[in-house]
Design an enzyme around this catalytic site. Structure first.
Site, PDB file in Angstrom:
ATOM      1  CB  CYS A 178       2.383   4.290   7.518  1.00 25.26           C
ATOM      2  SG  CYS A 178       2.578   5.779   6.583  1.00 25.26           S
ATOM      3  N   PRO A 185       0.839  -1.204   0.000  1.00 27.78           N
ATOM      4  CG  PRO A 185       0.051  -0.999   2.190  1.00 27.78           C
ATOM      5  CD  PRO A 185       0.754  -1.945   1.271  1.00 27.78           C
ATOM      6  CG  MET A 186       3.533   2.558  -1.725  1.00 20.70           C
ATOM      7  SD  MET A 186       4.797   2.695  -2.998  1.00 20.70           S
ATOM      8  CE  MET A 186       4.023   1.822  -4.359  1.00 20.70           C
ATOM      9  CB  ALA A 187      -0.781   7.306   1.189  1.00 22.71           C
ATOM     10  CE  LYS A 217       3.542  -2.138   4.406  1.00 19.72           C
ATOM     11  NZ  LYS A 217       3.878  -0.766   4.834  1.00 19.72           N
ATOM     12  N   GLY A 231      10.523  -4.369   1.834  1.00 22.54           N
ATOM     13  CA  GLY A 231      11.597  -3.390   1.955  1.00 22.54           C
ATOM     14  C   GLY A 231      12.685  -3.590   0.923  1.00 22.54           C
ATOM     15  CG  ASP A 232      15.365  -1.297   0.714  1.00 24.17           C
ATOM     16  OD1 ASP A 232      14.493  -0.414   0.641  1.00 24.17           O
ATOM     17  OD2 ASP A 232      16.308  -1.258   1.521  1.00 24.17           O
ATOM     18  CD  GLN A 243      -2.273   0.220   5.126  1.00 22.92           C
ATOM     19  OE1 GLN A 243      -2.077   1.364   4.725  1.00 22.92           O
ATOM     20  NE2 GLN A 243      -1.299  -0.627   5.387  1.00 22.92           N
ATOM     21  NE  ARG A 275      10.780   2.741  -1.105  1.00 22.61           N
ATOM     22  CZ  ARG A 275      11.814   2.800  -0.286  1.00 22.61           C
ATOM     23  NH1 ARG A 275      12.402   3.949  -0.074  1.00 22.61           N
ATOM     24  NH2 ARG A 275      12.261   1.709   0.317  1.00 22.61           N
TER      25      ARG A 275
HETATM   26  C1  LIG Z   1       4.738   7.198  -1.271  1.00 20.26           C
HETATM   27  C2  LIG Z   1       4.587   6.107  -0.238  1.00 20.26           C
HETATM   28  C3  LIG Z   1       3.384   5.957   0.421  1.00 20.26           C
HETATM   29  C4  LIG Z   1       3.214   4.952   1.376  1.00 20.26           C
HETATM   30  N1  LIG Z   1       1.993   4.786   1.967  1.00 20.26           N
HETATM   31  C5  LIG Z   1       1.781   3.742   2.809  1.00 20.26           C
HETATM   32  C6  LIG Z   1       0.499   3.468   3.308  1.00 20.26           C
HETATM   33  O1  LIG Z   1      -0.488   4.143   3.005  1.00 20.26           O
HETATM   34  N2  LIG Z   1       0.373   2.411   4.159  1.00 20.26           N
HETATM   35  C7  LIG Z   1       1.430   1.623   4.517  1.00 20.26           C
HETATM   36  O2  LIG Z   1       1.262   0.678   5.286  1.00 20.26           O
HETATM   37  N3  LIG Z   1       2.659   1.855   4.025  1.00 20.26           N
HETATM   38  C8  LIG Z   1       2.856   2.881   3.172  1.00 20.26           C
HETATM   39  N4  LIG Z   1       4.094   3.059   2.626  1.00 20.26           N
HETATM   40  C9  LIG Z   1       5.168   2.087   2.924  1.00 20.26           C
HETATM   41  C10 LIG Z   1       5.210   0.973   1.870  1.00 20.26           C
HETATM   42  O3  LIG Z   1       4.041   0.168   1.916  1.00 20.26           O
HETATM   43  C11 LIG Z   1       6.435   0.043   2.082  1.00 20.26           C
HETATM   44  O4  LIG Z   1       6.344  -0.529   3.360  1.00 20.26           O
HETATM   45  C12 LIG Z   1       7.753   0.783   1.982  1.00 20.26           C
HETATM   46  O5  LIG Z   1       7.771   1.665   0.871  1.00 20.26           O
HETATM   47  C13 LIG Z   1       8.930  -0.200   1.840  1.00 20.26           C
HETATM   48  O6  LIG Z   1       8.769  -1.028   0.717  1.00 20.26           O
HETATM   49  P1  LIG Z   1       9.572  -0.740  -0.672  1.00 20.26           P
HETATM   50  O7  LIG Z   1      11.028  -0.663  -0.330  1.00 20.26           O
HETATM   51  O8  LIG Z   1       9.232  -1.901  -1.551  1.00 20.26           O
HETATM   52  O9  LIG Z   1       9.070   0.569  -1.194  1.00 20.26           O
HETATM   53  C14 LIG Z   1       4.287   4.078   1.694  1.00 20.26           C
HETATM   54  C15 LIG Z   1       5.505   4.249   1.033  1.00 20.26           C
HETATM   55  C16 LIG Z   1       5.679   5.231   0.065  1.00 20.26           C
HETATM   56  C17 LIG Z   1       7.002   5.363  -0.636  1.00 20.26           C
END
Ligand SMILES: Cc1cc2nc3c(=O)[nH]c(=O)nc-3n(C[C@H](O)[C@H](O)[C@H](O)COP(=O)(O)O)c2cc1C
Length: 332
Positions: free
Chosen positions: A103, A19-21, A142, A204-205, A73, A228
């Site tokens: 988050c 999830p990414m807001a 999460k 993560g990453d 979520q 990301r």
């Molecule tokens: C722009 C953005 C918005 C995010 N919004 C949420 C969210 O709404 N809820 C949540 O649990 N995590 C949120 N995250 C965290 C991601 O779900 C994830 O845990 C974090 O980016 C690490 O994973 P990645 O390295 O694959 O990006 C957000 C991350 C980013 C970059």
């Protein structure tokens, strides 16, 4: 790959869009699912239902037309409010409720929500029990690995979650204090996986097929959450899926395919948000897609000044036309 189950749902693979807001809206979720994600999770929705009549929240609450199973979520810090938000989301079509305790975003944490909750295990327990009791759909959670490096209480929280009836746990390999800095660490995710018997998703990453395979091996996780790395590269899911299944790497998509995917994505964003908001939200996505292509910076500067959906589509077509003529291939 063994079939992954969340409650009554069997996922087609073990790759999940995190999830990414502001990013994982319905158009992006549909696209990622289409390009190989086994599950996609909505942007977080506040548990404060009084705020749901804003345009932003109401678009986040639109679950119809979403790929199934629909995981929504919720974020907040009050057990009863979260329970009510869960109930209402299920009434609106959510098939899985995911609780955000991962988050670090200020807006959420100012109200002691998101990963700030990890500090208060009693409250975590109360929230999880309240939400699980409130709905008859599976509830997932999460988290991060803990509050800070000295207080990595991810294992305790995971056990609380399992006892409360949480059916799967996603763990971002950083503490709340780490924000997004440093490398994600997978040891704690491995320890959490060992400590509970519910499915654990590593996060993560993860940004390549090789990394995906390495993280699965290092953590023993049941699935991977990818955030990301999917921005501007939604085909990463099919690339990872193919690699995990066959051990071979798919060639990167050609320019023609990238253009087709981007134009479809633009059309979906414009239709979903309407002209004004659609144009604004499309800017960041276009920037991500083109980031690795030559001339992207100059293109982006003028693209971001465009104010209409038609002009955005025409400009993207023109950008690709020039590159097709130059015979370039995309290096994604
Ligand atoms: C722009 C953005 C918005 C995010 N919004 C949420 C969210 O709404 N809820 C949540 O649990 N995590 C949120 N995250 C965290 C991601 O779900 C994830 O845990 C974090 O980016 C690490 O994973 P990645 O390295 O694959 O990006 C957000 C991350 C980013 C970059």
């Amino acid at each position: 790959m063994s079939a992954l189950r969340i409650g009554p749902y069997t996922l087609p693979n073990q790759l999940i869009l995190a999830p990414m807001a502001g990013v994982t809206d319905r158009p992006f979720r549909q696209l990622c699912r289409h390009l190989g994600a086994g599950l996609v999770v909505s942007e977080m929705v506040t548990s404060d239902v009084r705020l749901w009549n804003t345009r932003k929240s109401s678009l986040r609450l639109l679950h119809q037309g979403d790929p199934e199973p629909r995981s929504v979520q919720i974020a907040g810090g009050d057990p009863q409010m979260l329970a009510e938000a869960a109930r209402r989301n299920v009434a609106l079509g959510a098939q899985i409720i995911d609780i955000n305790m991962g988050c670090p975003a200020k807006k959420v944490c100012n109200k002691a929500a998101g990963s700030a909750l990890l500090k208060d295990q009693g409250l975590v327990q109360e929230i999880l029990h309240a939400v699980v009791a409130a709905v008859d759909v599976p509830v997932t959670l999460k988290i991060r690995t803990g509050w800070d490096r000295q207080n990595k209480n991810g294992i305790e929280v995971a056990k609380i979650a399992e006892q409360a009836g949480i059916v799967a746990l996603a763990v971002h390999g950083r503490t709340r204090a780490d924000l997004y800095s440093g490398d994600a660490e997978y040891d704690t995710i491995a320890a959490i996986k060992q400590a509970v018997s519910i499915p654990v998703f590593a996060n993560g990453d993860i940004d390549s097929p090789e990394k995906a395979k390495a993280v699965l091996a290092a953590t023993g996780a049941d699935a991977l959450l990818i955030g990301r790395a999917a921005q501007g590269r939604p085909w990463i899911f099919r690339e990872i899926e193919h690699y995990l299944r066959t051990g071979e790497k798919l060639p990167p998509p050609g320019l023609l395919e990238v253009e087709r995917i981007l134009l479809e994505h633009l059309a979906a964003l414009h239709a979903f948000y309407g002209e004004v908001m659609g144009v604004r939200i499309a800017r960041k996505h276009v920037g991500w897609y083109l980031a690795t292509l030559p001339g992207a910076r100059e293109f982006r500067a003028q693209f971001n000044r465009l104010e209409s959906t038609d002009a955005q589509c025409a400009n993207v077509r023109e950008f690709f036309r020039e590159r097709h003529n130059d015979g370039e291939e995309v290096a994604a």
